[in-house]
Motif scaffolding. Structure first.
Motif, PDB file in Angstrom:
ATOM      1  N   ASN A   5     -76.234  49.868 -15.631  1.00 37.67           N
ATOM      2  CA  ASN A   5     -76.322  49.495 -16.906  1.00 37.67           C
ATOM      3  C   ASN A   5     -74.267  50.028 -17.033  1.00 37.67           C
ATOM      4  O   ASN A   5     -73.781  50.585 -16.795  1.00 37.67           O
ATOM      5  CB  ASN A   5     -76.428  50.446 -18.047  1.00 37.67           C
ATOM      6  CG  ASN A   5     -78.608  49.555 -18.008  1.00 37.67           C
ATOM      7  OD1 ASN A   5     -78.804  49.379 -16.532  1.00 37.67           O
ATOM      8  ND2 ASN A   5     -78.793  49.356 -19.155  1.00 37.67           N
ATOM      9  N   TRP A   6     -74.269  48.909 -18.519  1.00 39.45           N
ATOM     10  CA  TRP A   6     -72.647  49.258 -18.705  1.00 39.45           C
ATOM     11  C   TRP A   6     -72.183  50.206 -19.230  1.00 39.45           C
ATOM     12  O   TRP A   6     -73.584  50.837 -20.066  1.00 39.45           O
ATOM     13  CB  TRP A   6     -71.377  48.033 -19.149  1.00 39.45           C
ATOM     14  CG  TRP A   6     -71.783  47.016 -18.387  1.00 39.45           C
ATOM     15  CD1 TRP A   6     -72.439  45.938 -18.780  1.00 39.45           C
ATOM     16  CD2 TRP A   6     -70.553  47.026 -17.970  1.00 39.45           C
ATOM     17  NE1 TRP A   6     -72.236  44.792 -18.208  1.00 39.45           N
ATOM     18  CE2 TRP A   6     -71.358  45.280 -16.818  1.00 39.45           C
ATOM     19  CE3 TRP A   6     -70.528  46.974 -16.664  1.00 39.45           C
ATOM     20  CZ2 TRP A   6     -70.625  44.743 -16.184  1.00 39.45           C
ATOM     21  CZ3 TRP A   6     -70.059  47.134 -16.140  1.00 39.45           C
ATOM     22  CH2 TRP A   6     -69.515  45.763 -15.100  1.00 39.45           C
ATOM     23  N   ILE A   7     -72.503  51.794 -19.056  1.00 33.99           N
ATOM     24  CA  ILE A   7     -71.914  53.239 -19.295  1.00 33.99           C
ATOM     25  C   ILE A   7     -71.592  52.766 -20.960  1.00 33.99           C
ATOM     26  O   ILE A   7     -72.194  53.792 -22.324  1.00 33.99           O
ATOM     27  CB  ILE A   7     -71.206  54.008 -18.563  1.00 33.99           C
ATOM     28  CG1 ILE A   7     -72.177  55.964 -19.230  1.00 33.99           C
ATOM     29  CG2 ILE A   7     -69.473  54.242 -19.155  1.00 33.99           C
ATOM     30  CD1 ILE A   7     -72.768  56.127 -18.775  1.00 33.99           C
ATOM     31  N   ASN A   8     -70.464  51.729 -21.271  1.00 38.85           N
ATOM     32  CA  ASN A   8     -69.870  51.985 -22.654  1.00 38.85           C
ATOM     33  C   ASN A   8     -71.358  51.600 -23.896  1.00 38.85           C
ATOM     34  O   ASN A   8     -71.037  52.022 -25.075  1.00 38.85           O
ATOM     35  CB  ASN A   8     -68.493  51.237 -22.637  1.00 38.85           C
ATOM     36  CG  ASN A   8     -67.456  51.581 -21.584  1.00 38.85           C
ATOM     37  OD1 ASN A   8     -67.706  53.233 -21.209  1.00 38.85           O
ATOM     38  ND2 ASN A   8     -66.730  50.663 -20.999  1.00 38.85           N
ATOM     39  N   TRP A  60     -63.014  51.186  -9.773  1.00 40.34           N
ATOM     40  CA  TRP A  60     -64.076  51.242 -10.717  1.00 40.34           C
ATOM     41  C   TRP A  60     -64.235  50.452 -11.814  1.00 40.34           C
ATOM     42  O   TRP A  60     -63.166  50.218 -12.224  1.00 40.34           O
ATOM     43  CB  TRP A  60     -63.968  52.451 -11.316  1.00 40.34           C
ATOM     44  CG  TRP A  60     -64.357  53.730 -10.032  1.00 40.34           C
ATOM     45  CD1 TRP A  60     -63.725  54.544  -9.909  1.00 40.34           C
ATOM     46  CD2 TRP A  60     -65.415  53.734  -9.649  1.00 40.34           C
ATOM     47  NE1 TRP A  60     -63.826  56.193  -8.717  1.00 40.34           N
ATOM     48  CE2 TRP A  60     -64.930  55.305  -7.963  1.00 40.34           C
ATOM     49  CE3 TRP A  60     -66.586  53.251  -9.515  1.00 40.34           C
ATOM     50  CZ2 TRP A  60     -66.137  55.544  -7.386  1.00 40.34           C
ATOM     51  CZ3 TRP A  60     -67.747  53.669  -8.263  1.00 40.34           C
ATOM     52  CH2 TRP A  60     -67.661  54.655  -7.496  1.00 40.34           C
ATOM     53  N   THR A  61     -65.879  50.524 -12.719  1.00 41.63           N
ATOM     54  CA  THR A  61     -65.679  49.349 -13.690  1.00 41.63           C
ATOM     55  C   THR A  61     -66.674  50.958 -14.043  1.00 41.63           C
ATOM     56  O   THR A  61     -67.164  51.897 -13.668  1.00 41.63           O
ATOM     57  CB  THR A  61     -67.036  48.036 -13.627  1.00 41.63           C
ATOM     58  OG1 THR A  61     -67.381  48.955 -13.060  1.00 41.63           O
ATOM     59  CG2 THR A  61     -66.260  47.652 -12.324  1.00 41.63           C
ATOM     60  N   SER A  62     -67.266  50.818 -15.667  1.00 45.17           N
ATOM     61  CA  SER A  62     -68.392  51.205 -16.141  1.00 45.17           C
ATOM     62  C   SER A  62     -69.582  51.293 -15.655  1.00 45.17           C
ATOM     63  O   SER A  62     -70.522  52.334 -15.972  1.00 45.17           O
ATOM     64  CB  SER A  62     -67.738  51.396 -17.840  1.00 45.17           C
ATOM     65  OG  SER A  62     -69.082  50.131 -18.130  1.00 45.17           O
ATOM     66  N   GLY A  63     -70.025  50.297 -14.714  1.00 42.02           N
ATOM     67  CA  GLY A  63     -71.273  50.237 -14.480  1.00 42.02           C
ATOM     68  C   GLY A  63     -72.049  51.402 -13.507  1.00 42.02           C
ATOM     69  O   GLY A  63     -71.438  51.886 -12.625  1.00 42.02           O
ATOM     70  N   ALA A  64     -73.218  51.975 -14.253  1.00 40.98           N
ATOM     71  CA  ALA A  64     -73.806  53.096 -13.678  1.00 40.98           C
ATOM     72  C   ALA A  64     -75.148  52.636 -13.232  1.00 40.98           C
ATOM     73  O   ALA A  64     -75.865  51.908 -14.577  1.00 40.98           O
ATOM     74  CB  ALA A  64     -73.523  54.670 -14.416  1.00 40.98           C
ATOM     75  N   CYS A  91     -59.521  49.985 -17.326  1.00 40.91           N
ATOM     76  CA  CYS A  91     -59.629  50.160 -18.856  1.00 40.91           C
ATOM     77  C   CYS A  91     -59.209  49.288 -19.722  1.00 40.91           C
ATOM     78  O   CYS A  91     -58.477  48.025 -19.502  1.00 40.91           O
ATOM     79  CB  CYS A  91     -58.342  51.662 -19.203  1.00 40.91           C
ATOM     80  SG  CYS A  91     -58.111  53.332 -18.568  1.00 40.91           S
ATOM     81  N   GLU A  92     -60.067  49.182 -21.404  1.00 45.63           N
ATOM     82  CA  GLU A  92     -60.290  48.225 -21.798  1.00 45.63           C
ATOM     83  C   GLU A  92     -60.438  48.793 -23.100  1.00 45.63           C
ATOM     84  O   GLU A  92     -60.802  50.195 -23.365  1.00 45.63           O
ATOM     85  CB  GLU A  92     -61.265  47.361 -20.960  1.00 45.63           C
ATOM     86  CG  GLU A  92     -63.020  47.665 -21.586  1.00 45.63           C
ATOM     87  CD  GLU A  92     -63.761  46.649 -21.795  1.00 45.63           C
ATOM     88  OE1 GLU A  92     -63.620  45.880 -21.130  1.00 45.63           O
ATOM     89  OE2 GLU A  92     -64.985  47.486 -21.336  1.00 45.63           O
ATOM     90  N   MET A 102     -57.132  57.813 -23.074  1.00 43.82           N
ATOM     91  CA  MET A 102     -56.040  56.239 -23.640  1.00 43.82           C
ATOM     92  C   MET A 102     -56.289  55.917 -24.786  1.00 43.82           C
ATOM     93  O   MET A 102     -56.002  55.069 -25.342  1.00 43.82           O
ATOM     94  CB  MET A 102     -55.503  55.821 -22.497  1.00 43.82           C
ATOM     95  CG  MET A 102     -55.143  56.189 -20.940  1.00 43.82           C
ATOM     96  SD  MET A 102     -54.205  55.141 -20.696  1.00 43.82           S
ATOM     97  CE  MET A 102     -55.267  54.579 -18.890  1.00 43.82           C
ATOM     98  N   GLY A 103     -57.159  56.270 -25.383  1.00 44.17           N
ATOM     99  CA  GLY A 103     -58.098  55.749 -26.323  1.00 44.17           C
ATOM    100  C   GLY A 103     -58.671  54.428 -25.837  1.00 44.17           C
ATOM    101  O   GLY A 103     -58.881  53.606 -26.639  1.00 44.17           O
ATOM    102  N   MET A 104     -59.174  55.023 -24.631  1.00 43.65           N
ATOM    103  CA  MET A 104     -59.783  53.438 -24.729  1.00 43.65           C
ATOM    104  C   MET A 104     -61.145  53.335 -23.145  1.00 43.65           C
ATOM    105  O   MET A 104     -61.845  54.633 -23.298  1.00 43.65           O
ATOM    106  CB  MET A 104     -59.170  52.669 -23.081  1.00 43.65           C
ATOM    107  CG  MET A 104     -57.427  52.320 -23.451  1.00 43.65           C
ATOM    108  SD  MET A 104     -56.131  51.261 -22.663  1.00 43.65           S
ATOM    109  CE  MET A 104     -56.707  49.289 -22.307  1.00 43.65           C
ATOM    110  N   GLN A 105     -61.736  52.696 -22.788  1.00 46.86           N
ATOM    111  CA  GLN A 105     -62.940  52.762 -21.960  1.00 46.86           C
ATOM    112  C   GLN A 105     -62.575  51.852 -20.285  1.00 46.86           C
ATOM    113  O   GLN A 105     -62.490  51.300 -20.362  1.00 46.86           O
ATOM    114  CB  GLN A 105     -64.101  52.239 -22.611  1.00 46.86           C
ATOM    115  CG  GLN A 105     -64.090  52.419 -24.485  1.00 46.86           C
ATOM    116  CD  GLN A 105     -65.799  51.882 -24.602  1.00 46.86           C
ATOM    117  OE1 GLN A 105     -65.914  50.482 -25.156  1.00 46.86           O
ATOM    118  NE2 GLN A 105     -66.033  52.545 -26.152  1.00 46.86           N
TER     119      GLN A 105
END
Length: 167
Positions: free
Chosen positions: A101-104, A89-93, A153-154, A56-59
């Motif tokens: 950490n935030w993967i983005n 889910w968030t981007s945290g890994a 997504c953001e 979607m062009g987001m993260q």
């Protein structure tokens, strides 16, 4: 096609700006310079959620502050039914045991909004970060990446972004 719309699209696609498509829906939210989209139509593993946002062009969601966390919570509280065990889910890994950490961005997760005793890497298999609603508390928790759940997504807006809404 409307000539005005075609002109706007051509200007947007000339290479000097980024084109981002964001679904305008009841599950769309804007805060500061960020557009959020809460996916409620299907659930996905952490990896599939990451890829869905990319398509979607987001993260996948990264949260910079407790204030941002609270704003997202306010938005979701108005839009969804608090069901026991609802997970997002968030981007945290996990980078190292106990450090997420935030993967983005690669930045460490520096939020104070953790469920008591979390993160705990239960069973040695909890490497991904979710928002978990448990006992009417909206807080962070680590979980197995292969579990399916909703996700957010953001898209961060910059001066060169050109945002088009799909209605």
């Amino acid at each position: 096609m409307n000539l005005k719309l075609l002109t706007i699209l051509l200007v947007a696609l000339d290479g000097s700006s980024t084109l981002t498509f964001v679904r305008r829906s009841p599950f769309h939210y804007e805060y500061k310079d960020i557009f959020y989209y809460f996916e409620t139509f299907y659930k996905a593993t952490w990896f599939k959620a990451f890829m869905s946002c990319s398509k979607m062009g987001m993260q996948l969601l990264s949260i910079d502050s407790d204030e941002e966390f609270d704003k997202i919570h306010e938005f979701l509280k108005d839009k969804i039914e608090y069901k026991p065990e609802l997970s997002i889910w968030t981007s945290g890994a996990m980078k190292r045991i106990g450090q997420f950490n935030w993967i983005n961005t690669g930045y460490p997760v520096r939020l104070s909004k953790w469920h008591p005793g979390e993160p705990n890497n239960y069973g040695g298999r909890e490497y991904c970060l979710k928002i978990w609603i448990n006992d009417n508390r909206f807080l962070l928790d680590d979980d197995r990446c292969d579990r399916e759940m909703h996700f957010i997504c953001e898209s961060r807006k910059s001066s060169s972004d050109c945002i088009f809404y799909i209605i």
